[in-house]
Write a protein that holds these residues in place. Structure first.
Motif, PDB file in Angstrom:
ATOM      1  N   THR A 228       0.826  -1.206   0.000  1.00  0.00           N
ATOM      2  CA  THR A 228       0.000   0.000   0.000  1.00  0.00           C
ATOM      3  C   THR A 228       0.861   1.258   0.000  1.00  0.00           C
ATOM      4  O   THR A 228       0.581   2.222  -0.727  1.00  0.00           O
ATOM      5  CB  THR A 228      -0.929   0.000   1.229  1.00  0.00           C
ATOM      6  N   LEU A 229       1.896   1.255   0.797  1.00  0.00           N
ATOM      7  CA  LEU A 229       2.810   2.408   0.822  1.00  0.00           C
ATOM      8  C   LEU A 229       3.473   2.617  -0.531  1.00  0.00           C
ATOM      9  O   LEU A 229       3.637   3.755  -0.997  1.00  0.00           O
ATOM     10  CB  LEU A 229       3.866   2.203   1.907  1.00  0.00           C
ATOM     11  N   ASP A 230       3.852   1.503  -1.178  1.00  0.00           N
ATOM     12  CA  ASP A 230       4.459   1.603  -2.511  1.00  0.00           C
ATOM     13  C   ASP A 230       3.454   2.151  -3.526  1.00  0.00           C
ATOM     14  O   ASP A 230       3.766   3.045  -4.317  1.00  0.00           O
ATOM     15  CB  ASP A 230       4.946   0.222  -2.974  1.00  0.00           C
ATOM     16  N   GLU A 231       2.250   1.610  -3.491  1.00  0.00           N
ATOM     17  CA  GLU A 231       1.218   2.001  -4.448  1.00  0.00           C
ATOM     18  C   GLU A 231       0.875   3.484  -4.345  1.00  0.00           C
ATOM     19  O   GLU A 231       0.688   4.177  -5.353  1.00  0.00           O
ATOM     20  CB  GLU A 231      -0.036   1.164  -4.201  1.00  0.00           C
ATOM     21  N   LEU A 232       0.846   3.982  -3.107  1.00  0.00           N
ATOM     22  CA  LEU A 232       0.501   5.387  -2.886  1.00  0.00           C
ATOM     23  C   LEU A 232       1.714   6.304  -2.933  1.00  0.00           C
ATOM     24  O   LEU A 232       1.609   7.499  -2.674  1.00  0.00           O
ATOM     25  CB  LEU A 232      -0.206   5.529  -1.533  1.00  0.00           C
ATOM     26  N   LYS A 233       2.871   5.716  -3.235  1.00  0.00           N
ATOM     27  CA  LYS A 233       4.140   6.458  -3.305  1.00  0.00           C
ATOM     28  C   LYS A 233       4.457   7.154  -1.980  1.00  0.00           C
ATOM     29  O   LYS A 233       4.923   8.300  -1.947  1.00  0.00           O
ATOM     30  CB  LYS A 233       4.110   7.473  -4.459  1.00  0.00           C
ATOM     31  N   LEU A 234       4.192   6.423  -0.888  1.00  0.00           N
ATOM     32  CA  LEU A 234       4.460   6.939   0.451  1.00  0.00           C
ATOM     33  C   LEU A 234       5.668   6.276   1.104  1.00  0.00           C
ATOM     34  O   LEU A 234       6.144   6.740   2.136  1.00  0.00           O
ATOM     35  CB  LEU A 234       3.236   6.712   1.356  1.00  0.00           C
ATOM     36  N   ALA A 235       6.150   5.189   0.519  1.00  0.00           N
ATOM     37  CA  ALA A 235       7.195   4.397   1.166  1.00  0.00           C
ATOM     38  C   ALA A 235       8.449   5.213   1.460  1.00  0.00           C
ATOM     39  O   ALA A 235       9.060   5.069   2.531  1.00  0.00           O
ATOM     40  CB  ALA A 235       7.543   3.182   0.310  1.00  0.00           C
ATOM     41  N   ASP A 236       8.836   6.080   0.514  1.00  0.00           N
ATOM     42  CA  ASP A 236      10.083   6.832   0.687  1.00  0.00           C
ATOM     43  C   ASP A 236       9.999   7.874   1.794  1.00  0.00           C
ATOM     44  O   ASP A 236      11.018   8.408   2.226  1.00  0.00           O
ATOM     45  CB  ASP A 236      10.463   7.524  -0.626  1.00  0.00           C
ATOM     46  N   ASN A 237       8.775   8.152   2.257  1.00  0.00           N
ATOM     47  CA  ASN A 237       8.600   9.184   3.279  1.00  0.00           C
ATOM     48  C   ASN A 237       7.954   8.614   4.543  1.00  0.00           C
ATOM     49  O   ASN A 237       7.348   9.349   5.320  1.00  0.00           O
ATOM     50  CB  ASN A 237       7.734  10.328   2.725  1.00  0.00           C
ATOM     51  N   THR A 238       8.096   7.302   4.715  1.00  0.00           N
ATOM     52  CA  THR A 238       7.461   6.644   5.853  1.00  0.00           C
ATOM     53  C   THR A 238       8.469   5.768   6.592  1.00  0.00           C
ATOM     54  O   THR A 238       9.144   4.941   5.978  1.00  0.00           O
ATOM     55  CB  THR A 238       6.271   5.764   5.392  1.00  0.00           C
ATOM     56  N   VAL A 239       8.554   5.946   7.908  1.00  0.00           N
ATOM     57  CA  VAL A 239       9.379   5.076   8.746  1.00  0.00           C
ATOM     58  C   VAL A 239       8.499   3.924   9.219  1.00  0.00           C
ATOM     59  O   VAL A 239       7.441   4.144   9.825  1.00  0.00           O
ATOM     60  CB  VAL A 239       9.958   5.833   9.950  1.00  0.00           C
ATOM     61  N   LEU A 240       8.918   2.701   8.928  1.00  0.00           N
ATOM     62  CA  LEU A 240       8.146   1.515   9.272  1.00  0.00           C
ATOM     63  C   LEU A 240       8.967   0.624  10.193  1.00  0.00           C
ATOM     64  O   LEU A 240      10.096   0.252   9.861  1.00  0.00           O
ATOM     65  CB  LEU A 240       7.771   0.753   8.000  1.00  0.00           C
TER      66      LEU A 240
END
Length: 454
Positions: A228-240
């Motif tokens: 989901t983070l990849d699809e919404l292009k949020l992965a690069d700005n999210t600490v998981l």
């Protein structure tokens, strides 16, 4: 973002050692981020969750175990355990409140276990959205009551809610806390996943197809969140961050504290013992953090870290203000940026002033405090004051007590431990005068089967 498994042992993840369980998504998260290989939580559920949310050791909150002290018959033991606080005090501003004040949307879906009623519900403590569920993997209840498809698996339900939250909050900063009930008992899994492991050869105490299927469901959840983070292009700005609340349910037969086949659902080897113990098998957890562009892909960090560090870490990541109450941990951001970095503190601590049983007159732990400084770990068992000293780099399995061999090292670490207990005003168990045992607890340990959430 914090994903927390329940009862998942240190080596229950392939990237942390399992050759039987399959965790491709958690493994992929590790290849993209950093593994902290000496991260610790409490010996069981509730105190870990209280520490994560408050940023304080149990010595300050009074939350050091699950339930009251009458869960086990300690009437024949020399000490009376300290009364346990079962709900995280309302005067502590939890991490969600601080992040909400900083402008973050906050969501929590899963097991809470630090007070669910009234003002203690997470929906009243800073989470904009909160659904609590635990106890069953199928036909589960939720608080507040929420409809779901008949036959749905709890891990999938929680992940649906988490993914929906991410999609709705994608345009602003958000904090998601996803504390799964898996892989906690009752051990129940989706039939198609059990079938996948039914004929697979077990390795090293990892051989239960139902448990493997439960782990696979948690791993699927991690994968769906990552997708989901990849699809919404949020992965690069999210600490998981992914981790677990305490050690796996295993190692007991090897310790001689639970007898009979079937008591060890898994095995934490090479770590000693398991859930309910303050040896490494009960407190050392798999821990993975991914911060794209910051964490070095596939890196590891060996610095000892602990639950109270998570709160100040998220505060720094979000540029949020600290709460009014004291925080016991230290932000892990320097380590996330550079695994070779050093923290300001020199030690981490644990304090357990009670008893956790394992059947009639058997104990996973008696009252104990510990300090870990670098590779050195010292445990003081409070019934008789005896010390155990281990070098975890040379002896991760804690087989050789060096306290008599290295009295100066033991003395130095013990002095630091005593000073810490004084600093946090740690409550100490008192002498058992034979009158202090609650009547309703007598004979408790004779039950055929103990609830393993203690």
């Amino acid at each position: 973002m914090l994903i927390l498994a329940d009862d998942l042992g240190y080596t229950d993840v392939a990237t942390f050692g399992s050759k039987y369980y399959e965790t491709p998504n958690i493994d992929r998260l590790a290849t993209q981020g950093m593994k902290l290989t000496s991260h610790h939580h409490c010996q069981n559920c509730t105190p870990t969750r209280a520490a994560l949310m408050s940023g304080q050791y149990g010595a300050r909150t009074g939350v050091y175990t699950v339930g009251g002290i009458d869960r086990f018959d300690w009437s024949k033991r020399p000490l009376r355990p300290v009364d346990n606080v079962t709900e995280l005090p309302l005067d502590r501003s939890i991490i969600a409140q601080q992040l909400k004040n900083a402008g973050y949307a906050t969501g929590m879906f899963g097991k809470w276990h630090i007070g669910q009623n009234g003002e203690h519900h997470p929906g009243k403590r800073g989470f904009d959205e909160a659904i609590v569920s635990q106890g069953q993997h199928f036909d589960f209840n939720t608080s507040p009551k929420t409809e779901y498809p008949k036959g749905q698996y709890l891990a999938d339900f929680l992940t649906d809610r988490a993914v929906d939250f991410i999609r709705r909050k994608k345009d602003g900063p958000f904090f998601l806390y996803l504390p799964h009930f898996g892989v906690h008992a009752p051990h129940d899994a989706k039939p198609e996943l059990i079938a996948k492991f039914k004929d697979k050869l077990g390795v090293g105490g990892h051989n239960n197809p139902t448990y493997a299927a439960m782990i696979a469901s948690v791993d699927e959840s991690v994968g769906r969140v990552m997708q989901t983070l990849d699809e919404l292009k949020l992965a690069d700005n999210t600490v998981l961050i992914f981790t677990s609340d305490n050690g796996g349910v295993g190692g007991y037969i090897r310790e001689g504290i639970k007898k009979g086949a079937g008591n060890d659902v898994t095995d934490n080897a090479p770590l000693r013992s398991g859930k309910g113990s303050l040896y490494e098998g009960g407190t050392r957890e798999p821990f993975v953090v991914r911060w794209p562009g910051v964490t070095k892909a596939g890196s590891t960090c060996e610095v000892p870290t602990i639950h109270v560090d998570i709160y100040p870490t998220f505060l720094e990541l979000a540029s949020a203000s600290p709460p009014k109450h004291v925080l016991d941990g230290e932000s892990l951001v320097p380590l996330i940026r550079d695994p070779a970095a050093k923290l300001k503190r020199t030690a981490i601590f644990q304090h357990f002033p009670g008893y956790l049983g394992a059947g009639v007159d058997q104990w996973r732990t008696t009252p104990v405090s510990l300090i870990q400084s670098g590779d050195w770990k010292l445990m003081e068992f409070l019934e008789d004051g005896h010390l155990e000293l281990y070098n975890l780099r040379d002896d991760l399995s804690e087989t050789k007590n060096l306290a008599k061999e290295m009295p100066d090292k033991a003395k130095d670490l013990h002095a630091q431990l005593v000073a810490w207990r004084k600093d946090v005003n740690a409550p100490m168990p008192t002498k058992n005068d034979g009158k202090a045992m609650p009547e309703k607890a007598k004979g408790k340990g004779k039950k055929k089967k103990q609830d393993n959430d203690d």
